[in-house]
Design an enzyme around this catalytic site. Structure first.
Site, PDB file in Angstrom:
ATOM      1  N   PRO A  18       0.838  -1.212   0.000  1.00  0.00           N
ATOM      2  CA  PRO A  18       0.000   0.000   0.000  1.00  0.00           C
ATOM      3  C   PRO A  18       0.868   1.255   0.000  1.00  0.00           C
ATOM      4  CG  PRO A  18      -0.590  -1.486   1.818  1.00  0.00           C
ATOM      5  CD  PRO A  18       0.681  -1.994   1.219  1.00  0.00           C
ATOM      6  N   GLU A  19       0.542   2.181  -0.852  1.00  0.00           N
ATOM      7  CA  GLU A  19       1.244   3.461  -0.865  1.00  0.00           C
ATOM      8  C   GLU A  19       0.334   4.532  -0.264  1.00  0.00           C
ATOM      9  OE1 GLU A  19       3.833   4.801  -3.736  1.00  0.00           O
ATOM     10  OE2 GLU A  19       4.314   2.861  -4.610  1.00  0.00           O
TER      11      GLU A  19
END
Ligand SMILES: [Zn+2]
Length: 290
Positions: free
Chosen positions: A2-3
């Site tokens: 996840p960014e």
């Protein structure tokens, strides 16, 4: 992994389940994730109201009324699942595991929130972590937050800031943008996307960015992130309808993962290429990124 936009989407999804609610019970089902949990972790969480659920870079920050902040990181595979109470269900958690809807493998932390809501953290690879730090100490009070650069969507992140921090820097611009002291929370995917949009080669020396290129790069970074957050919001509504799981969202990218495919810029005609920089894949278009 996840960014920033995914973490922001998770935050927005968790707000109705956590913000302004009391952690009635916490169950910590192992001694550690990526790092050991803090001493007396459960005791320091139970009975606390979450006054605000914020985000800094890729960290979720739950501000507790005790004066501590619960810092949570999703790592590579972390995700949250929300179990909303059955229609007419009471406030009491009752049989914890039954009420939580039965536990899955890798469900490591369970928060039973006021209102009969369960928030479950699942992390198969255990690169995620949770810790506490005194809110009053600010970012210097947490080794994860101290020294972080400005938020890419905040006012401090400007072409002037980029000019100042990149001046004289003799590393490729891609590496410079991944440096969390330059700008916080940018990862491999969105750096590739922003450089593509700004028409800047990932191999270009950082010291040559100040000036006109900074002026293109800052809005490109902001736009890319804002678009991904907006897309996450759309996904969030669909996900909430499905099973309440927050953590992974399939976005469409213009450069990332598109090796060998035509560049999406009108009139470019280039083909997206891949190169490896500092052990990470960089996707870029040699036709329009200079
Ligand atoms: Zn191109």
């Amino acid at each position: 992994m996840p960014e920033l936009p995914e973490v922001e989407t998770v935050r927005r999804g968790l707000i109705p389940a956590m913000e302004g609610r009391v952690i009635a019970r916490a169950e910590i089902r192992r001694p550690d994730l990526r790092f050991p949990f803090p001493d007396r972790f459960r005791e320091r969480l139970e009975g606390q109201t979450i006054e605000a659920l914020e985000r800094r870079a890729k960290y979720l920050l739950a501000r507790l009324c005790s004066g501590e902040t619960l810092l949570m990181h999703l790592g590579m595979s972390g995700r949250f699942t929300i179990h909303w109470p059955e229609e007419g269900g009471g406030d009491s958690p009752g049989d914890f595991h039954h009420a939580a809807g039965g536990l899955e493998k890798h469900d490591h932390v369970i928060f039973a929130m006021s209102g009969g809501i369960f928030v479950i953290f699942n992390d198969a690879r255990r690169f995620g972590f949770m810790t506490l730090f005194p809110t009053e100490g600010g970012e210097d009070a947490s080794p994860f937050l101290s020294g972080l650069g400005p938020e890419p969507l905040g006012n401090e992140f400007s072409p002037a800031h980029l000019d100042a921090v990149l001046a004289g820097k003799r590393t490729p611009v891609k590496a410079a943008l991944l440096d969390q002291r330059v700008v916080a929370g940018l990862g491999n995917i969105y750096v590739c996307e922003a450089l593509w949009r700004a028409g800047i080669s990932p191999r270009r020396m950082a010291a040559t960015i100040p000036g006109a290129r900074s002026a293109r790069l800052v809005p490109a970074i902001r736009d890319i992130l804002n678009e991904a957050i907006a897309a996450g919001g759309t996904t969030l509504r669909d996900f909430k309808a499905a099973d309440g799981t927050l953590g992974y969202f399939q976005h469409s990218f213009a450069a990332y993962g598109r090796e060998g495919e035509p560049c999406r810029k009108a009139d470019c005609g280039g083909i997206v290429s891949r190169l490896v920089q500092a052990g990470r894949s960089t996707f870029f278009c040699p036709g329009c990124q200079r």
